[in-house]
Write a protein that holds these residues in place. Structure first.
Motif, mmCIF file in Angstrom:
data_model
loop_
_atom_site.group_PDB
_atom_site.id
_atom_site.type_symbol
_atom_site.label_atom_id
_atom_site.label_comp_id
_atom_site.label_asym_id
_atom_site.label_seq_id
_atom_site.Cartn_x
_atom_site.Cartn_y
_atom_site.Cartn_z
ATOM 1 N N ASN A 1 0.841 -1.150 0.063
ATOM 2 C CA ASN A 1 -0.047 -0.013 -0.226
ATOM 3 C C ASN A 1 0.825 1.193 0.102
ATOM 4 N N ARG A 2 1.861 1.310 0.955
ATOM 5 C CA ARG A 2 2.746 2.436 1.007
ATOM 6 C C ARG A 2 3.613 2.683 -0.589
ATOM 7 N N LEU A 3 4.018 1.542 -0.931
ATOM 8 C CA LEU A 3 4.696 1.730 -2.270
ATOM 9 C C LEU A 3 3.765 2.089 -3.521
ATOM 10 N N GLU A 4 2.317 1.650 -3.363
ATOM 11 C CA GLU A 4 1.475 2.093 -4.374
ATOM 12 C C GLU A 4 1.261 3.535 -4.234
ATOM 13 N N ASP A 5 0.839 3.934 -2.901
ATOM 14 C CA ASP A 5 0.561 5.623 -2.841
ATOM 15 C C ASP A 5 1.854 6.226 -3.368
ATOM 16 N N ALA A 6 3.186 5.675 -3.438
ATOM 17 C CA ALA A 6 4.313 6.246 -3.940
ATOM 18 C C ALA A 6 4.436 6.102 -5.158
ATOM 19 N N GLY A 7 3.692 5.654 -5.809
ATOM 20 C CA GLY A 7 3.816 5.497 -7.224
ATOM 21 C C GLY A 7 4.694 4.365 -7.934
ATOM 22 N N LEU A 8 5.112 3.625 -6.912
ATOM 23 C CA LEU A 8 6.418 2.851 -7.136
ATOM 24 C C LEU A 8 5.795 1.360 -7.452
ATOM 25 N N VAL A 9 4.750 0.871 -7.312
ATOM 26 C CA VAL A 9 4.272 -0.269 -7.713
ATOM 27 C C VAL A 9 2.665 0.002 -8.128
#
Length: 154
Positions: free
Chosen positions: A83-91
């Motif tokens: 979720n954190r990586l998705e929020d950062a646009g990385l996954v």
């Protein structure tokens, strides 16, 4: 009475190959190496664990359950990280073509760029530190790499 040099040498060899002694030494060395690598990303908004997850996605989409297993965490913990990586646009999340109920995760372009930048920073740092070693020390380390690689796959 002093020990004969060959007795001492064989004792040292036995101790250095004793699995329990070696395990303690390997653990200490690995801890220091991990800390060295972590220092290259200190102050970044993405944690070392999150970079490890990005590395797991480098070769294509993965199932959430596979990622959790690979990183030795429970699925809810992996979900928080994703979720954190998705929020950062990385996954980005997706669905498994073979089973739409299964969630997959893959790198975005930005995620790949960040992963490669961190890898380059780590390699640069390690290269600088390795240059400070003697040629013989670097050769010894190079000779140990196949054993370390095998050890990492056990």
């Amino acid at each position: 009475m002093s020990a004969h040099p060959s007795d001492t040498d064989s004792g040292d060899r036995k101790e250095s190959s004793d699995p329990d002694v070696l395990a303690e030494q390997v653990s200490a060395v690995l801890r220091h190496l991990v800390l060295l690598l972590r220092r290259t990303t200190a102050g970044q908004p993405v944690t070392t664990q999150q970079y490890a997850i990005l590395g797991s996605l480098e070769h294509g989409p993965r199932r959430m359950t596979e990622l959790a297993e690979e990183h030795a965490v429970q699925l809810p913990t992996m979900t928080v990280q994703i979720n954190r990586l998705e929020d950062a646009g990385l996954v980005a999340r997706g669905a498994d073509p073979a089973d739409a109920r299964v969630r997959t995760v893959e790198l975005t372009g930005e995620g790949r760029t960040r992963l490669l930048a961190v890898r380059e920073a780590r390699i640069t740092r390690l290269g600088r530190d390795l240059a400070a070693l003697s040629e013989q020390e670097r050769e010894t380390l190079a000779a140990a790499l196949p054993v370390l690689a095998k050890f990492g796959r056990l």
